[in-house]
Design a protein around this motif. Structure first.
Motif, short mmCIF file in Angstrom:
data_model
loop_
_atom_site.label_atom_id
_atom_site.label_comp_id
_atom_site.label_asym_id
_atom_site.label_seq_id
_atom_site.Cartn_x
_atom_site.Cartn_y
_atom_site.Cartn_z
N TRP A 2 0.85 -1.19 0.00
CA TRP A 2 0.00 0.00 0.00
C TRP A 2 0.89 1.24 0.00
N ASP A 4 0.20 5.49 0.15
CA ASP A 4 -0.83 6.53 0.28
C ASP A 4 -0.19 7.84 0.72
N SER A 19 -4.87 7.91 -2.23
CA SER A 19 -4.20 6.65 -2.51
C SER A 19 -3.28 6.79 -3.72
N GLN A 22 -2.01 0.31 -4.76
CA GLN A 22 -2.35 -0.87 -3.97
C GLN A 22 -2.17 -2.08 -4.87
#
Length: 205
Positions: A2, A4, A19, A22
């Protein structure tokens, strides 16, 4: 894996802002290798705002990579996590170990359409052209689903019954709309919004 962007709230705590990426990989080693390659490129797009950070200089990339390599998780679900300040924002990079459900593929008009499992739930919608950086529009709100349309907030989109939908029920679903043989498809990605535990009222004794 991930990635962000975070920003500080009025209380000085880091909160999700936008974001970046992912992705899932088969093994822990593959995930860590791709995370380091991702950091080394130094490209962390954020849409909107001329003063928004996009690319880290080499010395800052090296510092982020070193911080990521030194980071530790809980050894169970969280493998590594680092929050790296960049101006008024911060990059959050996290590698977790999760068993992901197999995606379901169906048509919009099918009873197996994974988007049906998100109906009535708070979701975020991202409209993009295949590549995750080519974001065209964003919306948020509860998903209202009809026979041929999906509505999130003020955004309503109609889909033909045979339109392809791929997703993991109760987590996310992506509707793929063809734009012709020579163009990449237009993607409508619907993702469940998880409640913020800090905003959940305490249970009554």
């Amino acid at each position: 894996m991930w990635a962000d962007w975070l920003e500080r709230d009025s209380g000085g705590h880091w909160k999700p802002h936008q974001s970046v990426l992912q992705r899932s990989f088969r093994t822990r080693e593959d995930t860590l290798l791709h995370a380091e390659r991702f950091i080394s490129r130094g490209d962390f797009p954020m849409s909107g705002g001329s003063a928004t950070p996009v690319t880290l200089l080499r010395n800052r990339r090296d510092a982020l990579l070193a911080a990521f390599r030194e980071a530790e998780g809980d050894g169970v679900t969280l493998i590594r996590e680092v929050i790296f300040p960049v101006g008024e924002y911060a990059l959050s990079l996290k590698v977790t170990r999760e068993r992901l459900a197999d995606p379901v593929r169906a048509t919009f008009g099918s009873a197996a359409n994974p988007l049906r499992s998100l109906a009535g739930q708070p979701v975020k919608l991202t409209v993009l052209i295949e590549h995750p950086y080519d974001v065209l529009e964003r919306a948020g709100g509860h998903l209202e689903l009809g026979d041929r349309a999906a509505q999130v907030g003020a955004h309503t989109q109609e889909f033909a019954p045979g339109t392809a939908v791929t997703g993991v029920p109760y987590r996310h679903a992506t509707v793929s709309v063809s734009r012709g043989l020579l163009k990449k498809p237009l993607l409508y990605r619907y993702e469940i919004v998880e409640p913020d535990p800090e905003e959940t009222p305490p249970a009554s004794p």
